[in-house]
Design a protein around this motif. Structure first.
Motif, PDB file in Angstrom:
ATOM      1  N   SER A   1      54.573 108.306 -37.784  1.00 19.33           N
ATOM      2  CA  SER A   1      53.608 108.349 -36.678  1.00 19.33           C
ATOM      3  C   SER A   1      54.129 107.553 -35.481  1.00 19.33           C
ATOM      4  O   SER A   1      53.831 107.893 -34.327  1.00 19.33           O
TER       5      SER A   1
ATOM      6  N   PRO B   1      49.051 113.623 -37.855  1.00 17.67           N
ATOM      7  CA  PRO B   1      48.574 112.785 -36.738  1.00 17.67           C
ATOM      8  C   PRO B   1      48.844 113.384 -35.361  1.00 17.67           C
ATOM      9  O   PRO B   1      48.252 112.927 -34.368  1.00 17.67           O
TER      10      PRO B   1
ATOM     11  N   ILE C   1      45.497 114.601 -33.605  1.00 19.48           N
ATOM     12  CA  ILE C   1      44.670 113.576 -32.966  1.00 19.48           C
ATOM     13  C   ILE C   1      45.393 112.972 -31.762  1.00 19.48           C
ATOM     14  O   ILE C   1      44.792 112.742 -30.707  1.00 19.48           O
TER      15      ILE C   1
ATOM     16  N   ALA D   1      45.666 105.878 -31.691  1.00 20.05           N
ATOM     17  CA  ALA D   1      44.946 106.889 -32.463  1.00 20.05           C
ATOM     18  C   ALA D   1      45.887 107.634 -33.399  1.00 20.05           C
ATOM     19  O   ALA D   1      45.516 107.978 -34.534  1.00 20.05           O
ATOM     20  N   THR D   2      47.102 107.881 -32.948  1.00 21.61           N
ATOM     21  CA  THR D   2      48.093 108.561 -33.773  1.00 21.61           C
ATOM     22  C   THR D   2      48.456 107.714 -34.996  1.00 21.61           C
ATOM     23  O   THR D   2      48.488 108.218 -36.123  1.00 21.61           O
TER      24      THR D   2
ATOM     25  N   THR E   1      45.533 107.344 -37.470  1.00 22.38           N
ATOM     26  CA  THR E   1      45.388 108.569 -38.269  1.00 22.38           C
ATOM     27  C   THR E   1      46.354 108.559 -39.444  1.00 22.38           C
ATOM     28  O   THR E   1      45.999 108.936 -40.562  1.00 22.38           O
TER      29      THR E   1
ATOM     30  N   LEU F   1      45.083 106.167 -42.092  1.00 23.93           N
ATOM     31  CA  LEU F   1      43.975 106.772 -42.840  1.00 23.93           C
ATOM     32  C   LEU F   1      44.497 107.795 -43.843  1.00 23.93           C
ATOM     33  O   LEU F   1      43.979 107.897 -44.966  1.00 23.93           O
ATOM     34  N   LEU F   2      45.517 108.549 -43.447  1.00 20.63           N
ATOM     35  CA  LEU F   2      46.128 109.511 -44.368  1.00 20.63           C
ATOM     36  C   LEU F   2      46.743 108.803 -45.567  1.00 20.63           C
ATOM     37  O   LEU F   2      46.608 109.252 -46.709  1.00 20.63           O
TER      38      LEU F   2
END
Length: 230
Positions: free
Chosen positions: A70, A166, A169, A178-179, A182, A185-186
Motif C-alpha cells: 500500500s 486499497p 479507496i 486512507a490507502t 485500508t 484493515l485487510l
C-alpha cells in the motif's frame, strides 16, 4: 510496457525500497525468533513443530508486505493524483492505460517477489538456527519442500492481487493515509481466526480477494481515459 516500468522505477527511486524489504525481513526474523524461543526452556515456546513455525512465517510475511504494498501503491499512484503531478504524465504522447498499467504491474510484482523471497529467506534462517538449538524437536520433512514452494508461490500470487484492493479507496479519496489504513484493515481481516485457523489461509477467501484486487486494477486502467484528473 517494459520501458515504462523501468522509467517508473527510476523516477520514483524504487530501488531504495530494497533496503526497506531487507529491514522488514530482519524484523520478521527477530520477531519469529522471539516468539519461538521465549519460555522454550519450560516447553512453552509458541511453535511445537516446523509446520507451525512455517505457518507463522507465512502469516507475518504476508501481513508485512500487504501494508508495504500500500505504501508503494501510494507512492506510484495516489500521491500522483493528490499532488496533481499525474496531469503532467498524461500530457506525454503515451497511452494513459499503459502508464497506469505499468504502475500497477510494478506494485503487483513487487508484492509477489517480496513475499516469495522473504518467506524462503526467513524460513531458511529459522530452520538453520534451529538445527543448532533444537528448540523445535525433530528434523524438517525435506520431501515436503516442493509442496511448500508451491504453497509459498500461490500465497504470493494471492497476496499480490489482494494488495491492489486499497487502490479503490485511495483513488476515490486521493488519500495516502486512507490507502494504508485500508491495507491494515485487510491484514486484520485475513489474519483473523483462532488456533491454527486463519481466514487468510482459506484458499477460497484468498482467491476471492485476489480476484477482487485484480478487478479493481482492471477497472482503474479501463476508466483512466475518461477520468477527470483535476
Amino acid at each position: 510496457m517494459l520501458k515504462l516500468i523501468q522509467l517508473e522505477i527510476r523516477k520514483n527511486k524504487l530501488g531504495g525500497m530494497l533496503k526497506g524489504v531487507a529491514i522488514a525481513n530482519a524484523a520478521i526474523l527477530a520477531f519469529m525468533l522471539l516468539i519461538t524461543y521465549i519460555d522454550s526452556g519450560d516447553g512453552g515456546g509458541e511453535f511445537k513443530t516446523y509446520a507451525e513455525m512455517y505457518s507463522g512465517v507465512y502469516i507475518f510475511v504476508k501481513a508485512t508486505f500487504l501494508v508495504y504494498a500500500s505504501v508503494v501503491l501510494s507512492k506510484l499512484v495516489i500521491e500522483e493524483y493528490k499532488n496533481n503531478t499525474i496531469t503532467l504524465l498524461f500530457m506525454y504522447p503515451i497511452s494513459r492505460k499503459k502508464l497506469m498499467g505499468a504502475k500497477i504491474i510494478i506494485v503487483f510484482l513487487f508484492t509477489l517477489i517480496s513475499i516469495f523471497v522473504s518467506n524462503i529467506l526467513v524460513i531458511a534462517a529459522l530452520t538453520g538456527i534451529n538445527a543448532y538449538t533444537h528448540v523445535i524437536p525433530g528434523q524438517p520433512d525435506w520431501s515436503m519442500i516442493p509442496a511448500e514452494l508451491i504453497r509459498i508461490g500461490a500465497d504470493a500470487v494471492y497476496a499480490a492481487g489482494i494488495g491492489l484492493i486499497p487502490l479503490y479507496i485511495g483513488m476515490r479519496k486521493k488519500s495516502v493515509p486512507a490507502t494504508i489504513v485500508t491495507a491494515v484493515l485487510l491484514v486484520s481481516l485475513i489474519s483473523s481466526g483462532s488456533g491454527n485457523y486463519q481466514l487468510g489461509n482459506q484458499v477460497g477467501v484468498s482467491i476471492f480477494l485476489s480476484l477482487l484486487g485484480a478487478g479493481i486494477a482492471c477497472l482503474s486502467i479501463r476508466n483512466i481515459e475518461q477520468q477527470d484528473i483535476a
